[in-house]
Design an enzyme around this catalytic site. Structure first.
Site, short mmCIF file in Angstrom:
data_model
loop_
_atom_site.label_atom_id
_atom_site.label_comp_id
_atom_site.label_asym_id
_atom_site.label_seq_id
_atom_site.Cartn_x
_atom_site.Cartn_y
_atom_site.Cartn_z
N GLU A 27 -9.44 7.27 -5.00
CA GLU A 27 -10.67 7.40 -4.21
C GLU A 27 -10.78 8.75 -3.52
O GLU A 27 -9.80 9.50 -3.42
CB GLU A 27 -10.72 6.28 -3.16
CG GLU A 27 -9.56 6.32 -2.19
CD GLU A 27 -9.95 6.03 -0.76
OE1 GLU A 27 -10.97 6.57 -0.29
OE2 GLU A 27 -9.19 5.28 -0.11
N VAL A 108 -13.12 2.64 -0.96
CA VAL A 108 -12.52 1.65 -1.85
C VAL A 108 -13.63 0.87 -2.56
O VAL A 108 -13.60 0.69 -3.79
CB VAL A 108 -11.60 0.70 -1.06
CG1 VAL A 108 -11.17 -0.49 -1.91
CG2 VAL A 108 -10.37 1.46 -0.56
N LYS A 159 -5.75 -1.20 6.75
CA LYS A 159 -5.48 -0.21 7.81
C LYS A 159 -5.17 -0.91 9.13
O LYS A 159 -5.83 -1.85 9.51
CB LYS A 159 -6.67 0.73 7.94
CG LYS A 159 -6.68 1.74 6.79
CD LYS A 159 -7.65 2.85 7.01
CE LYS A 159 -9.06 2.37 6.86
NZ LYS A 159 -9.45 2.09 5.49
#
Ligand code: PSU
Ligand code: MN
Length: 308
Positions: A27, A108, A159
């Site tokens: 990405e 993503v 995350k």
């Protein structure tokens, strides 16, 4: 496969498709929004090198002047890494960027969509987006994209700025298998463990591929999320990371940060608060994930061998 006219495949990716060599999507929101210049540019090149040296061909995805690129030339990568402002392209943003000839890094969610259209089955990223803490209405578009796009996504969990239990619950609802790579503990991106059990485990790339193929043969269209702990050398201790994350969240709240800006703001504040330690962890885990993704891509039984 007929791709829309605004797709642009690099010569390396075209050749890999012709020879049925294993491909790994990468990405670029991490380049445009996740990391500072110039480490973002060198990181992208280093991830590609990791993929190449572990038996697969990198396909870095991004939008450059209205073209959806699968495999980026170095000048285009430099453009994404250094020119500002850049768009952050999730699934909803493609139409506008293409129609207006703009450039941007794909998240993503965005990368999943473009990579799937190009026939790619494996994708490496850092950490996925998910359900935000104390803001359960702020859910990353990464989650519905994972629910609808059949790729193996290699990451270090979600995350750590997120609500990890809520994110795991949502992944369950969305029928996304979460597979720990040689771990039973869901990794927390900067930290190796979250204390949350990961529902499945695999210990080799072949095991991952067998699971993914059976999953898709059941008619499911969801991704398989392969979670791998960040490398020991640079991973942050959980409590140290947590203090920085809480402070960054508080600052985001007082400054009224919202929408697409939330995640980049938190990542850069955590980097500053940890004096760069989170940045080093982020870089190392991205390379680690690229390496494993290459091994997984090469373990699909129908791929042509890549000469290295
Ligand atoms: N992982 C990183 N750094 C990043 C991101 C992931 O190590 O910058 C990006 C990914 O592209 C992910 C996005 O899709 O953050 C999530 O943003 P949001 O929460 O706004 O959906
Ligand atoms: Mn959001």
């Amino acid at each position: 496969m007929n791709l829309p006219p605004f797709f642009s495949l690099s010569p390396e990716v075209q050749r890999a498709r012709r020879l049925r060599q294993p491909l790994v999507a990468l990405e670029t929101a991490v380049v445009t929004h996740g990391l500072p210049y110039p480490v973002n540019a060198s990181l992208a090149a280093d991830m590609e090198a990791q993929v190449r040296s572990h038996g697969a061909v990198p396909a870095t995805v991004g939008v450059v002047r209205g073209k959806v690129c699968i495999g980026l030339e170095s000048a285009d990568l430099e453009h994404l890494a250094s020119d500002k402002p850049m768009r952050k392209i999730s699934r909803r943003d493609f139409g506008a960027a293409i129609a207006r000839g703009e450039s941007g890094g794909t998240t993503v969610a965005g990368t999943l969509l473009a990579a799937h259209l190009a026939g790619i089955r494996v994708f490496a990223t850092g950490g996925i987006g998910g359900v935000h803490r104390e803001a359960p209405f702020d859910v990353s578009a990464d989650l519905p994209a994972l629910a609808e796009t059949p790729l193996v996504v290699v990451c270090a969990g979600a995350k750590s700025i997120l609500d990890l239990p809520a994110t795991l619950e949502r992944l369950e609802t969305l029928s996304v298998p979460v597979v720990g790579y040689r771990t039973d503990d869901f990794p927390a991106f900067y930290a190796r463990r979250s204390g949350l059990p990961v529902p499945l485990r695999a210990d080799s790339p072949r095991e991952v591929v067998a699971l993914a193929q059976a999953h898709w043969q059941m008619g499911l269209r969801s991704a398989v999320l392969l979670v791998v702990p960040p490398p020991e050398e640079s991973a942050l201790p959980e409590d140290f990371m947590e203090r920085a994350v809480s402070q960054a969240l508080e600052e985001a709240h007082t400054q009224g940060i919202s929408g697409q800006a939330v995640t980049p703001f938190l990542l850069s504040r955590v980097a500053a608060l940890t004096e760069g330690r989170s940045l080093q962890a982020n870089l190392d885990l991205l390379l680690n994930n690229a390496r494993l993704a290459a091994q997984v891509a090469a373990a699909f039984p129908d791929v042509g061998r890549k000469m290295v």
